[in-house]
Design an enzyme around this catalytic site. Structure first.
Site, PDB file in Angstrom:
ATOM      1  N   ILE A  30    -129.172 -21.478  49.554  1.00 16.78           N
ATOM      2  CA  ILE A  30    -130.331 -20.901  49.284  1.00 16.78           C
ATOM      3  C   ILE A  30    -130.172 -19.947  48.253  1.00 16.78           C
ATOM      4  CG2 ILE A  30    -132.198 -19.611  50.524  1.00 16.78           C
ATOM      5  CD1 ILE A  30    -131.449 -20.901  52.996  1.00 16.78           C
ATOM      6  N   ASP A  31    -130.910 -20.208  47.173  1.00 18.65           N
ATOM      7  CA  ASP A  31    -130.834 -19.196  45.869  1.00 18.65           C
ATOM      8  C   ASP A  31    -132.342 -18.585  46.003  1.00 18.65           C
ATOM      9  OD1 ASP A  31    -128.339 -20.055  45.182  1.00 18.65           O
ATOM     10  OD2 ASP A  31    -129.421 -21.544  43.741  1.00 18.65           O
ATOM     11  N   TYR A  32    -132.380 -17.229  45.806  1.00 24.13           N
ATOM     12  CA  TYR A  32    -133.724 -16.552  45.936  1.00 24.13           C
ATOM     13  C   TYR A  32    -133.696 -15.342  45.041  1.00 24.13           C
ATOM     14  CZ  TYR A  32    -131.714 -12.851  48.680  1.00 24.13           C
ATOM     15  OH  TYR A  32    -130.782 -11.802  48.952  1.00 24.13           O
TER      16      TYR A  32
END
Length: 254
Positions: free
Chosen positions: A129-131
């Site tokens: 999960i890149d955010y």
């Protein structure tokens, strides 16, 4: 309680190692096999390899390289990059990867995660999960190498991925990548509180104390780092390192 893990995260590009800053400005680090040999000597817990161009270039995972890494690697490792089919996962596991990290395909085809977890077991499936925050200050999940804003809330997304069968989450703060100014403890804690599966914190480690904060304030199961393990000094000279057993004991035992 499960043993806390400290994990080097290594970025692949054209079968070489690079390091980025905020998912941009990549610097060549060296040969992945040489890095693996050094990490073997340092008795590293686990490794993560991410091919940062795989999705953009729509290319197959580097199965031959993964096989070479597995031959040299004394510790379990995870591979991520461009994975979107069951056959790719099967070939990666056959090549020697213990886990696979899935990013963009989890957003575009959520049922793929459910199918993969059913076939290979949840422990094999890691959701990356890149955010980051957008111009309006709203935090969202990004895919396609951090270029596409999904408009998904990271906490909600993490819960969705757990329900689909993910066995672990790899949480990467894009704006902290390579900056070495500490983890995003607030987001790590919010997600670890929202799910029951292990969370690997990544993005921002600049000193050993940052691992402590990820573990004991963020409640992460593992902490990953790139720059801290491949650069030395203000000029960021390339030197692969890892905490010695005494340092690790002090970090884990707080």
């Amino acid at each position: 309680m499960a043993l806390k893990r400290i994990i080097p995260c290594l970025l692949l590009r054209d079968n070489g190692l690079v390091k980025t800053i905020k998912f941009k400005d990549s610097t060549y680090i060296g040969d992945p096999i040489n890095a693996v040999k050094i990490f073997n000597e340092k008795e590293v817990d686990e490794l993560v390899f991410l091919d940062i161009d795989a999705t953009k270039d729509r290319k197959e995972p580097p199965y031959e390289l993964i096989g070479d890494i597995a031959t040299e690697c004394f510790m379990p490792f995870c591979y991520g990059g461009g994975i979107k089919t069951i056959d790719q996962i099967r070939r990666l596991i056959a090549s020697g990867a213990e886990k696979v990290a899935i990013n963009s395909a989890a957003f575009y085809n959520p049922q793929f995660i459910k199918e993969a977890a059913t076939i290979f077991g949840s422990s094999t499936i890691v959701i990356s999960i890149d955010y980051k925050k957008n111009l309006f200050g709203k935090t969202s999940v990004y895919v396609n190498g951090g270029k596409k804003n999904t408009k998904k809330d990271p906490i909600t997304y993490a819960i969705e991925m757990e329900k689909l069968g993910a066995g672990e989450l790899f949480l990467n703060a894009i704006e902290r990548d390579g900056v070495m100014n500490g983890y995003d403890i607030e987001m790590i804690r919010e997600i670890t509180d929202a799910v029951s599966i292990p969370v690997i914190a990544c993005g921002g480690a600049g000193e050993l104390n940052d691992f402590k904060e990820a573990f004991y304030q963020g409640r992460a199961s593992a902490a990953a780092a790139g720059s801290l393990f491949v650069f030395q000094g203000k000029k960021r000279g390339v030197l692969i390192s890892y905490p010695d057993p005494t340092e690790i004991k002090e970090i884990i035992n707080n």
